[in-house]
Structure formats: structure tokens, C-alpha cells
Design a protein around this motif. Structure first.
Motif, PDB file in Angstrom:
ATOM      1  N   ILE A 150      60.900 -77.102-111.228  1.00  0.00           N
ATOM      2  CA  ILE A 150      59.727 -76.313-110.860  1.00  0.00           C
ATOM      3  C   ILE A 150      58.588 -76.956-111.638  1.00  0.00           C
ATOM      4  O   ILE A 150      58.645 -77.083-112.861  1.00  0.00           O
ATOM      5  CB  ILE A 150      59.875 -74.822-111.238  1.00  0.00           C
ATOM      6  N   SER A 151      57.575 -77.392-110.911  1.00  0.00           N
ATOM      7  CA  SER A 151      56.478 -78.133-111.545  1.00  0.00           C
ATOM      8  C   SER A 151      55.427 -77.178-112.115  1.00  0.00           C
ATOM      9  O   SER A 151      55.425 -75.982-111.823  1.00  0.00           O
ATOM     10  CB  SER A 151      55.832 -79.077-110.532  1.00  0.00           C
ATOM     11  N   GLN A 152      54.535 -77.751-112.881  1.00  0.00           N
ATOM     12  CA  GLN A 152      53.454 -76.961-113.467  1.00  0.00           C
ATOM     13  C   GLN A 152      52.593 -76.295-112.405  1.00  0.00           C
ATOM     14  O   GLN A 152      52.041 -75.229-112.639  1.00  0.00           O
ATOM     15  CB  GLN A 152      52.588 -77.841-114.369  1.00  0.00           C
ATOM     16  N   ASN A 153      52.485 -76.903-111.225  1.00  0.00           N
ATOM     17  CA  ASN A 153      51.665 -76.294-110.173  1.00  0.00           C
ATOM     18  C   ASN A 153      52.477 -75.330-109.301  1.00  0.00           C
ATOM     19  O   ASN A 153      51.952 -74.787-108.336  1.00  0.00           O
ATOM     20  CB  ASN A 153      50.972 -77.352-109.320  1.00  0.00           C
ATOM     21  N   GLY A 154      53.773 -75.155-109.625  1.00  0.00           N
ATOM     22  CA  GLY A 154      54.590 -74.184-108.908  1.00  0.00           C
ATOM     23  C   GLY A 154      55.393 -74.738-107.756  1.00  0.00           C
ATOM     24  O   GLY A 154      56.098 -73.996-107.076  1.00  0.00           O
ATOM     25  N   SER A 155      55.338 -76.031-107.520  1.00  0.00           N
ATOM     26  CA  SER A 155      56.130 -76.636-106.450  1.00  0.00           C
ATOM     27  C   SER A 155      57.560 -76.855-106.926  1.00  0.00           C
ATOM     28  O   SER A 155      57.824 -76.990-108.118  1.00  0.00           O
ATOM     29  CB  SER A 155      55.533 -77.991-106.060  1.00  0.00           C
ATOM     30  N   MET A 156      58.488 -76.910-105.972  1.00  0.00           N
ATOM     31  CA  MET A 156      59.869 -77.268-106.270  1.00  0.00           C
ATOM     32  C   MET A 156      60.015 -78.733-105.885  1.00  0.00           C
ATOM     33  O   MET A 156      59.824 -79.101-104.727  1.00  0.00           O
ATOM     34  CB  MET A 156      60.831 -76.394-105.476  1.00  0.00           C
ATOM     35  N   TYR A 209      59.554 -77.785-101.819  1.00  0.00           N
ATOM     36  CA  TYR A 209      58.718 -76.653-101.408  1.00  0.00           C
ATOM     37  C   TYR A 209      57.414 -76.715-102.175  1.00  0.00           C
ATOM     38  O   TYR A 209      57.414 -76.965-103.375  1.00  0.00           O
ATOM     39  CB  TYR A 209      59.390 -75.305-101.704  1.00  0.00           C
ATOM     40  N   THR A 210      56.306 -76.451-101.505  1.00  0.00           N
ATOM     41  CA  THR A 210      55.005 -76.409-102.178  1.00  0.00           C
ATOM     42  C   THR A 210      54.871 -75.107-102.960  1.00  0.00           C
ATOM     43  O   THR A 210      55.640 -74.155-102.762  1.00  0.00           O
ATOM     44  CB  THR A 210      53.857 -76.491-101.163  1.00  0.00           C
ATOM     45  N   ALA A 211      53.866 -75.054-103.805  1.00  0.00           N
ATOM     46  CA  ALA A 211      53.584 -73.824-104.556  1.00  0.00           C
ATOM     47  C   ALA A 211      53.297 -72.671-103.599  1.00  0.00           C
ATOM     48  O   ALA A 211      53.723 -71.537-103.834  1.00  0.00           O
ATOM     49  CB  ALA A 211      52.404 -74.053-105.495  1.00  0.00           C
ATOM     50  N   ALA A 212      52.595 -72.969-102.504  1.00  0.00           N
ATOM     51  CA  ALA A 212      52.311 -71.916-101.511  1.00  0.00           C
ATOM     52  C   ALA A 212      53.603 -71.408-100.883  1.00  0.00           C
ATOM     53  O   ALA A 212      53.764 -70.199-100.666  1.00  0.00           O
ATOM     54  CB  ALA A 212      51.364 -72.457-100.439  1.00  0.00           C
ATOM     55  N   ASP A 213      54.542 -72.318-100.586  1.00  0.00           N
ATOM     56  CA  ASP A 213      55.844 -71.900-100.053  1.00  0.00           C
ATOM     57  C   ASP A 213      56.540 -70.960-101.028  1.00  0.00           C
ATOM     58  O   ASP A 213      57.012 -69.886-100.647  1.00  0.00           O
ATOM     59  CB  ASP A 213      56.770 -73.119 -99.834  1.00  0.00           C
ATOM     60  N   ILE A 214      56.620 -71.379-102.282  1.00  0.00           N
ATOM     61  CA  ILE A 214      57.328 -70.610-103.309  1.00  0.00           C
ATOM     62  C   ILE A 214      56.672 -69.244-103.502  1.00  0.00           C
ATOM     63  O   ILE A 214      57.358 -68.239-103.666  1.00  0.00           O
ATOM     64  CB  ILE A 214      57.378 -71.379-104.648  1.00  0.00           C
ATOM     65  N   SER A 215      55.349 -69.197-103.440  1.00  0.00           N
ATOM     66  CA  SER A 215      54.655 -67.932-103.686  1.00  0.00           C
ATOM     67  C   SER A 215      54.971 -66.878-102.619  1.00  0.00           C
ATOM     68  O   SER A 215      54.847 -65.690-102.868  1.00  0.00           O
ATOM     69  CB  SER A 215      53.145 -68.149-103.777  1.00  0.00           C
ATOM     70  N   ARG A 216      55.411 -67.317-101.430  1.00  0.00           N
ATOM     71  CA  ARG A 216      55.730 -66.373-100.356  1.00  0.00           C
ATOM     72  C   ARG A 216      57.235 -66.306-100.055  1.00  0.00           C
ATOM     73  O   ARG A 216      57.638 -65.625 -99.132  1.00  0.00           O
ATOM     74  CB  ARG A 216      54.985 -66.777 -99.088  1.00  0.00           C
ATOM     75  N   ALA A 217      58.026 -67.034-100.818  1.00  0.00           N
ATOM     76  CA  ALA A 217      59.463 -67.117-100.542  1.00  0.00           C
ATOM     77  C   ALA A 217      60.226 -65.957-101.166  1.00  0.00           C
ATOM     78  O   ALA A 217      59.755 -65.311-102.100  1.00  0.00           O
ATOM     79  CB  ALA A 217      60.013 -68.437-101.085  1.00  0.00           C
TER      80      ALA A 217
END
Length: 177
Positions: A82-88, A102-110
Motif C-alpha cells: 500500500i503506497s503513501q498515496n493509497g494505491s495498491m 488498484y488506484t487510491a480512488a479504487d481503494i477508497s471505494r472498495a
């Protein structure tokens, strides 16, 4: 509502208008190709990109696209984080580079969920289910850790970011089951 749909379907059925459609093998193949395209939307991390440094990193098994989770050779072990910007993110030996799973936006809604052992040939499985977007529903990403503790840590890292990324989320969203 469900009752209204049921009533409409019954009316159509009583009129003798209920038909069976045979879409054929070609249509099924096109649907499979579309699903594969949706799952294989990995983005390359540019060498000079910032924010992709790990905040939690581990070796994790991922199920290959269209893989059978009961078959051991359908799972690939990767360095994932999990990166600092929230991406996987993970390292792809095939492409010899880091890719965003997965992008940070993906993770935020997953929605992230732990799965009982026996679901797959590997234990300590967890799923990442992306929210539908523009009418497209995604197959869940299937991952497996080496231990319960490792799974717990990876899931917690995902949930921490998801919870901090979108505080307006409704109750119970993104909880690991």
C-alpha cells in the motif's frame, strides 16, 4: 421495487411473450474478453513518480486473471504494498517494473473482506471488491497472505487508507468481514 418487477414479469409471462434468447459462444467469449480487459487495467509506475513508496509491504499471493482459486498454479506470489498515496502496488517480474493494481480512488471505494480457509487452495485469503463504476461491475481481486497475522496487517493497511481517504462513507463500508 421488487414487487413491481415481479408483477411486470408475471404479466409478460401470461401474455406468452416470455422468450429465451440464445446469445451463443461468440457473445460469451466477448463478455469474457471484456471482463479480462476490465481486470487487466494495471498502470505503470513511472520511475520519477512520488507517492508510490510503501507504507505497508509484504509478499502476497494474487490470483491470475480468470484464474481458478482452487488451482495452486493459478496463484502468483508478488511483492505488494500500500503506497503513501493509497494505491495498491506490486512488482511485476514479467514487466520488470512496479504496477498499480488498484488506484487510491479504487481503494477508497472498495470493500475488503477476509475469507474463511477452504475457499481456495490457499489459506488466509482476502478479497478486494471494487465499487461499480459507470454500470460496470468488477470481479473481486483475490489475494492470499502467508499467515493470519500477515493477512490482518495487509487488510488493516487497506482499511486505514480507505477510511482516511473518504470520511463521508456510510456506516459499515470497507469493513473486513
Amino acid at each position: 421495487t421488487l414487487a413491481a418487477w415481479k408483477q411486470h414479469l408475471e404479466q409478460v409471462a401470461h401474455q406468452g411473450l416470455m422468450k429465451t434468447f440464445k446469445l451463443g459462444a461468440r457473445m460469451a467469449e466477448e463478455v469474457q474478453q471484456f471482463k479480462l480487459a476490465v481486470r487487466n487495467r494495471r498502470m505503470k509506475v513511472q520511475e520519477d513518480s512520488r507517492g508510490f513508496e510503501p507504507i505497508h509491504k509484504d509478499k502476497v499471493w494474487k490470483l491470475k486473471s480468470n484464474g481458478d482459486n482452487k488451482l495452486e498454479d493459478h496463484w502468483f506470489q508478488r511483492d505488494m504494498w500500500i503506497s503513501q498515496n493509497g494505491s495498491m502496488v506490486y512488482y511485476s517480474p514479467k514487466e520488470e517494473r512496479n504496477l498499480v493494481y488498484y488506484t487510491a480512488a479504487d481503494i477508497s471505494r472498495a470493500t475488503v473482506s477476509k475469507v474463511a480457509d477452504g475457499y481456495a487452495c490457499r489459506d488466509f485469503v482476502f478479497l478486494v471488491q471494487l465499487a461499480p463504476a459507470n454500470g460496470v461491475e468488477y470481479e473481486p481481486g483475490e489475494f492470499a497472505a502467508e499467515s493470519e497475522q500477515q493477512r490482518e496487517q495487509f487488510v488493516e493497511a487497506l482499511l486505514r487508507f480507505a477510511a482516511s481517504a473518504s470520511p463521508r462513507r456510510g456506516p459499515g463500508r470497507n469493513k473486513a468481514k
